[in-house]
Design a protein around this motif. Structure first.
Motif, PDB file in Angstrom:
ATOM      1  N   LEU A 184       0.846  -1.196   0.000  1.00 23.01           N
ATOM      2  CA  LEU A 184       0.000   0.000   0.000  1.00 23.01           C
ATOM      3  C   LEU A 184       0.881   1.246   0.000  1.00 23.01           C
ATOM      4  CD1 LEU A 184      -2.580  -1.267   2.640  1.00 23.01           C
ATOM      5  CD2 LEU A 184      -2.775  -1.343   0.152  1.00 23.01           C
ATOM      6  N   ARG A 185       1.438   1.558  -1.143  1.00 22.95           N
ATOM      7  CA  ARG A 185       2.499   2.557  -1.259  1.00 22.95           C
ATOM      8  C   ARG A 185       2.047   3.972  -0.909  1.00 22.95           C
ATOM      9  NH1 ARG A 185       4.070   3.406  -6.174  1.00 22.95           N
ATOM     10  NH2 ARG A 185       2.307   2.388  -7.201  1.00 22.95           N
ATOM     11  N   PHE A 186       0.756   4.274  -1.056  1.00 21.26           N
ATOM     12  CA  PHE A 186       0.288   5.632  -0.823  1.00 21.26           C
ATOM     13  C   PHE A 186      -0.484   5.761   0.491  1.00 21.26           C
ATOM     14  CE2 PHE A 186       0.620   5.013  -5.410  1.00 21.26           C
ATOM     15  CZ  PHE A 186       1.509   6.023  -5.734  1.00 21.26           C
ATOM     16  N   LEU A 187      -0.387   4.746   1.337  1.00 20.40           N
ATOM     17  CA  LEU A 187      -1.079   4.769   2.619  1.00 20.40           C
ATOM     18  C   LEU A 187      -0.533   5.884   3.508  1.00 20.40           C
ATOM     19  CD1 LEU A 187      -3.264   2.962   4.024  1.00 20.40           C
ATOM     20  CD2 LEU A 187      -1.373   1.876   5.241  1.00 20.40           C
ATOM     21  N   GLN A 188      -1.439   6.589   4.198  1.00 20.87           N
ATOM     22  CA  GLN A 188      -1.033   7.669   5.095  1.00 20.87           C
ATOM     23  C   GLN A 188      -1.203   7.311   6.566  1.00 20.87           C
ATOM     24  OE1 GLN A 188      -3.120  11.245   3.982  1.00 20.87           O
ATOM     25  NE2 GLN A 188      -2.077  11.401   2.014  1.00 20.87           N
TER      26      GLN A 188
END
Length: 280
Positions: free
Chosen positions: A100-104
């Motif tokens: 999940l590369r864009f998880l914040q």
């Protein structure tokens, strides 16, 4: 919103869904709703088979609560920003989270610790990481990271604190099943934005160079020390002369600390902003 009374309602255009308790009555065709942006489950522990997350490519918020089911993610959830899971929500957690590369925000709220190694080095957008990570927690260039709870002392000593330039909230604990690892206060002084700090059952090392300085950790506003031994090695037998050098400190909590000194002393200029002092 799904609960006992309106559980049969169905819509293929609904973007945000909340499920209460009776998950068995949830219409499974809703799992195919490709327009869904957020999904929240809370209530009793339930098991579900057939919830196909991969079809929800626009999903931004996924909060599974105590829901447990087989989950597969091949990296297509590029819009996902928040993932909330129970400690045992699904298997292969480590492999799935690393995709999940864009998880914040990653929130693993559970009384059960996460024992496997969690690799977050490719998740450069992470801002908040919350969970009981007993296994190794790998963090790379985390310039955006603001919250880190709870990381073991062993994993913390492998990080480069100077890269965590925006970290504001930090909790470090000692894993009882591993050998006791000391944490250096010098590593904490590199966190220029740190405001909230909690240290749980650690052996802390404060170098003599730090003790002799007039100001320590100028950004800290809240400090909680749990099970800390004040035995002369950490802060000396009296921790107050060290702690009172934090100019912005407002909350100080000492919980179950092993204090062997005869008295605590605070200078007239010490703790200029302290509002809460709790000795438990």
């Amino acid at each position: 919103v799904y609960n006992d009374h309106v559980s049969q309602h169905s819509s293929t255009t609904c973007r945000r869904e909340v499920v209460h308790h009776q998950f068995k009555r949830y219409p499974f065709e809703k799992c195919k709703n490709k327009r869904m942006r957020s999904f929240l489950n809370f209530g009793e522990l339930e098991f579900l088979v057939g919830f196909d997350v991969e079809t929800l490519k626009l999903l931004r918020v996924l909060d599974l609560g105590r829901l447990r089911f087989p989950l597969k993610i091949n990296g297509d959830l590029i819009h996902l920003r928040y993932l909330g899971i129970d400690g045992y929500s699904f298997s292969d957690r480590a492999a799935i989270i690393s995709k999940l590369r864009f998880l914040q925000t990653l929130e693993a709220y559970s009384e059960y610790p996460i024992e496997e190694t969690i690799d977050l080095r490719k998740l450069t957008s992470l801002r908040h990481v919350i969970g009981q990570f007993v296994g190794e927690l790998l963090i790379g260039d985390a310039a955006n990271l603001q919250t880190l709870r709870f990381i073991s002392s062993d994993s913390w000593n492998k990080l480069k604190p100077e890269l965590l330039i925006n970290l504001r909230d930090l909790e470090i604990y000692q894993d009882y099943e591993k050998r006791r690892v000391s944490v250096s206060w010098a590593s904490l002084t590199k966190l220029r934005s740190l405001r909230v700090l909690k240290l749980d059952n650690l052996r802390l090392e404060s170098e003599e160079a730090l003790r002799s300085t007039d100001v320590i950790s100028p950004s800290l506003e809240s400090v909680t020390l749990v099970g800390m031994p004040f035995d002369g090695r950490t802060f000396g037998q009296d921790p107050m002369p060290f702690l009172q050098k934090m100019p912005r400190l407002e909350d100080l909590i000492l919980e179950n600390c092993d204090y062997s000194g005869g008295k605590m002393s605070i200078s007239e200029q010490g703790f200029g902003r302290l509002r809460k002092l709790q000795l438990v």
